[in-house]
Design a protein around this motif. Structure first.
Motif, PDB file in Angstrom:
ATOM      1  N   ALA A  22      71.900  34.031 -32.529  1.00  0.00           N
ATOM      2  CA  ALA A  22      71.139  33.480 -33.656  1.00  0.00           C
ATOM      3  C   ALA A  22      70.953  31.980 -33.455  1.00  0.00           C
ATOM      4  N   VAL A  23      69.757  31.498 -33.738  1.00  0.00           N
ATOM      5  CA  VAL A  23      69.467  30.067 -33.720  1.00  0.00           C
ATOM      6  C   VAL A  23      69.100  29.700 -35.158  1.00  0.00           C
ATOM      7  N   VAL A  24      69.979  28.954 -35.812  1.00  0.00           N
ATOM      8  CA  VAL A  24      69.839  28.675 -37.237  1.00  0.00           C
ATOM      9  C   VAL A  24      69.401  27.224 -37.408  1.00  0.00           C
ATOM     10  N   PHE A  25      68.301  27.021 -38.108  1.00  0.00           N
ATOM     11  CA  PHE A  25      67.666  25.708 -38.255  1.00  0.00           C
ATOM     12  C   PHE A  25      67.914  25.149 -39.650  1.00  0.00           C
ATOM     13  N   VAL A  26      68.371  23.881 -39.712  1.00  0.00           N
ATOM     14  CA  VAL A  26      68.682  23.228 -40.985  1.00  0.00           C
ATOM     15  C   VAL A  26      67.794  22.000 -41.130  1.00  0.00           C
ATOM     16  N   HIS A  27      66.965  21.977 -42.155  1.00  0.00           N
ATOM     17  CA  HIS A  27      65.972  20.916 -42.336  1.00  0.00           C
ATOM     18  C   HIS A  27      66.588  19.631 -42.872  1.00  0.00           C
ATOM     19  N   GLY A  28      65.776  18.573 -42.902  1.00  0.00           N
ATOM     20  CA  GLY A  28      66.233  17.266 -43.348  1.00  0.00           C
ATOM     21  C   GLY A  28      65.759  16.902 -44.747  1.00  0.00           C
ATOM     22  N   PHE A  29      65.973  15.655 -45.104  1.00  0.00           N
ATOM     23  CA  PHE A  29      65.654  15.083 -46.414  1.00  0.00           C
ATOM     24  C   PHE A  29      64.167  15.233 -46.738  1.00  0.00           C
ATOM     25  N   LEU A  30      63.859  15.754 -47.918  1.00  0.00           N
ATOM     26  CA  LEU A  30      62.509  15.957 -48.447  1.00  0.00           C
ATOM     27  C   LEU A  30      61.736  17.077 -47.750  1.00  0.00           C
ATOM     28  N   ALA A  74      76.596  22.849 -46.512  1.00  0.00           N
ATOM     29  CA  ALA A  74      77.299  23.537 -45.419  1.00  0.00           C
ATOM     30  C   ALA A  74      77.772  24.914 -45.861  1.00  0.00           C
ATOM     31  N   ASP A  75      78.137  25.048 -47.126  1.00  0.00           N
ATOM     32  CA  ASP A  75      78.537  26.355 -47.637  1.00  0.00           C
ATOM     33  C   ASP A  75      77.351  27.318 -47.610  1.00  0.00           C
ATOM     34  N   GLU A  76      76.174  26.830 -48.028  1.00  0.00           N
ATOM     35  CA  GLU A  76      74.990  27.696 -48.047  1.00  0.00           C
ATOM     36  C   GLU A  76      74.584  28.116 -46.634  1.00  0.00           C
ATOM     37  N   ALA A  77      74.479  27.146 -45.728  1.00  0.00           N
ATOM     38  CA  ALA A  77      74.098  27.487 -44.355  1.00  0.00           C
ATOM     39  C   ALA A  77      75.166  28.349 -43.703  1.00  0.00           C
ATOM     40  N   GLY A  92      69.833  21.072 -36.291  1.00  0.00           N
ATOM     41  CA  GLY A  92      69.702  20.314 -37.531  1.00  0.00           C
ATOM     42  C   GLY A  92      68.898  19.054 -37.333  1.00  0.00           C
ATOM     43  N   HIS A  93      68.079  18.721 -38.322  1.00  0.00           N
ATOM     44  CA  HIS A  93      67.268  17.508 -38.279  1.00  0.00           C
ATOM     45  C   HIS A  93      67.758  16.497 -39.302  1.00  0.00           C
ATOM     46  N   ALA A 100      74.712  20.960 -39.987  1.00  0.00           N
ATOM     47  CA  ALA A 100      74.917  21.861 -38.854  1.00  0.00           C
ATOM     48  C   ALA A 100      76.303  21.680 -38.242  1.00  0.00           C
ATOM     49  N   GLU A 101      76.727  20.439 -38.075  1.00  0.00           N
ATOM     50  CA  GLU A 101      78.057  20.195 -37.505  1.00  0.00           C
ATOM     51  C   GLU A 101      79.152  20.780 -38.385  1.00  0.00           C
ATOM     52  N   LEU A 102      79.051  20.561 -39.691  1.00  0.00           N
ATOM     53  CA  LEU A 102      80.069  21.075 -40.603  1.00  0.00           C
ATOM     54  C   LEU A 102      80.160  22.597 -40.529  1.00  0.00           C
ATOM     55  N   VAL A 103      79.027  23.260 -40.425  1.00  0.00           N
ATOM     56  CA  VAL A 103      79.023  24.722 -40.316  1.00  0.00           C
ATOM     57  C   VAL A 103      79.693  25.156 -39.022  1.00  0.00           C
ATOM     58  N   ALA A 104      79.363  24.484 -37.924  1.00  0.00           N
ATOM     59  CA  ALA A 104      79.887  24.874 -36.616  1.00  0.00           C
ATOM     60  C   ALA A 104      81.398  24.699 -36.523  1.00  0.00           C
TER      61      ALA A 104
END
Length: 274
Positions: A22-30, A74-77, A92-93, A100-104
């Motif tokens: 799985a490649v999970v993408f986490v977006h940035g501010f706004l 991080a809980d949601e992702a 993560g952007h 992303a780091e916190l999840v990993a």
């Protein structure tokens, strides 16, 4: 493509492709989860499943109540990663890189790598009040959001710029303020070396005036043990949108390596540029 919901939550995620990684993408501010579509469409690694989600207060979840902070994100992702039930790479952007780091680090047995696109330090940026306030005040301000994106980018496609401005404008002002405070203040884990032992790809737009080369060298690279840092020409803060093909080439290399191992690789230090 299909959309699923994490059980007993309002968190929905999109799944594209079919593979055992799985490649999970986490977006940035706004931003929102659709900001990754240009990059995802250019990936060529076989056997991967690409997954996107909107963080609380953002995108299709702009009506969701707070808190809006790194632990909530991080809980949601992390719940999405757990629902997938397979090894993963996180991409993560900006502030999404910190998420992303916190999840990993909380799932080392399945984390196969991190790709951090123009990342802000997990420890925070620590802008003074007069510099963070313009970011905190962007809620509902379409012109202000457009101005920030134009100032910090080099080659933003006009259609995507319009779309993201429209998306960001709908975010509630209280959410925008809290999220800006989140990435400015940072997370305590950022004050020490990262517990993530796998490969880390850092991609920084050469013309990003916010996440500077010095910021990456001083506050991000030293925290990891297996780092490849890449400069993306003709790109600013949204390198994954501005130069999607270039970023996809480097991400494909990381994904190919993640596919070749069933365990985390040994740590090493390398910092090629290009």
């Amino acid at each position: 493509m299909k959309t699923e919901r994490v059980a007993d939550t309002d968190v929905r995620y999109r799944r594209t492709g079919d593979g055992d990684l799985a490649v999970v993408f986490v977006h940035g501010f706004l931003d929102d989860q659709y900001a990754w579509d240009r990059l995802i469409s250019r990936l060529t690694t076989p056997g991967i499943e690409c997954v996107t989600l909107d963080l609380a207060g953002c995108g299709d979840r702009d009506a969701v109540e707070g808190p809006y902070d790194y632990d909530r994100f991080a809980d949601e992702a992390g719940r999405v990663v757990d629902a997938l039930g397979k090894p993963f790479v996180l991409v993560g952007h900006s502030m999404g890189a910190a998420v992303a780091e916190l999840v990993a680090v909380r799932r080392p047995e399945r984390a196969r790598g991190l790709a951090l696109v123009t990342p802000v330090p997990l420890a925070g940026v620590h802008l003074p009040d007069e510099m963070i306030e313009p970011f905190r005040s962007l809620g509902g301000d379409a012109d202000g959001q457009r101005g920030v994106r134009e100032q910090l980018s080099a080659a933003f496609p006009e259609a995507e710029l319009d779309r993201l401005v429209a998306t960001g404008r709908h975010m509630r002002p209280e959410a925008v303020r809290a999220i800006a405070d989140c990435w400015n203040t940072g997370h305590p884990q950022g004050e020490r070396p990262s517990a993530h032992a796998g490969p880390v790809l850092i991609l920084r737009g050469e013309r990003d005036g916010f996440v500077t080369e010095d910021m990456v060298d001083d506050a991000i690279v030293p925290r990891f043990t297996a780092v490849t840092a890449v400069s993306v020409a003709e790109a600013g803060h949204w390198a994954h949108i501005e130069q999607a093909a270039h970023v996809a080439t480097h991400l494909d290399r990381l994904l190919a390596g993640a596919h070749r191992t069933d365990s985390l690789p040994e740590a090493n230090t390398s910092r090629p540029q290009g």
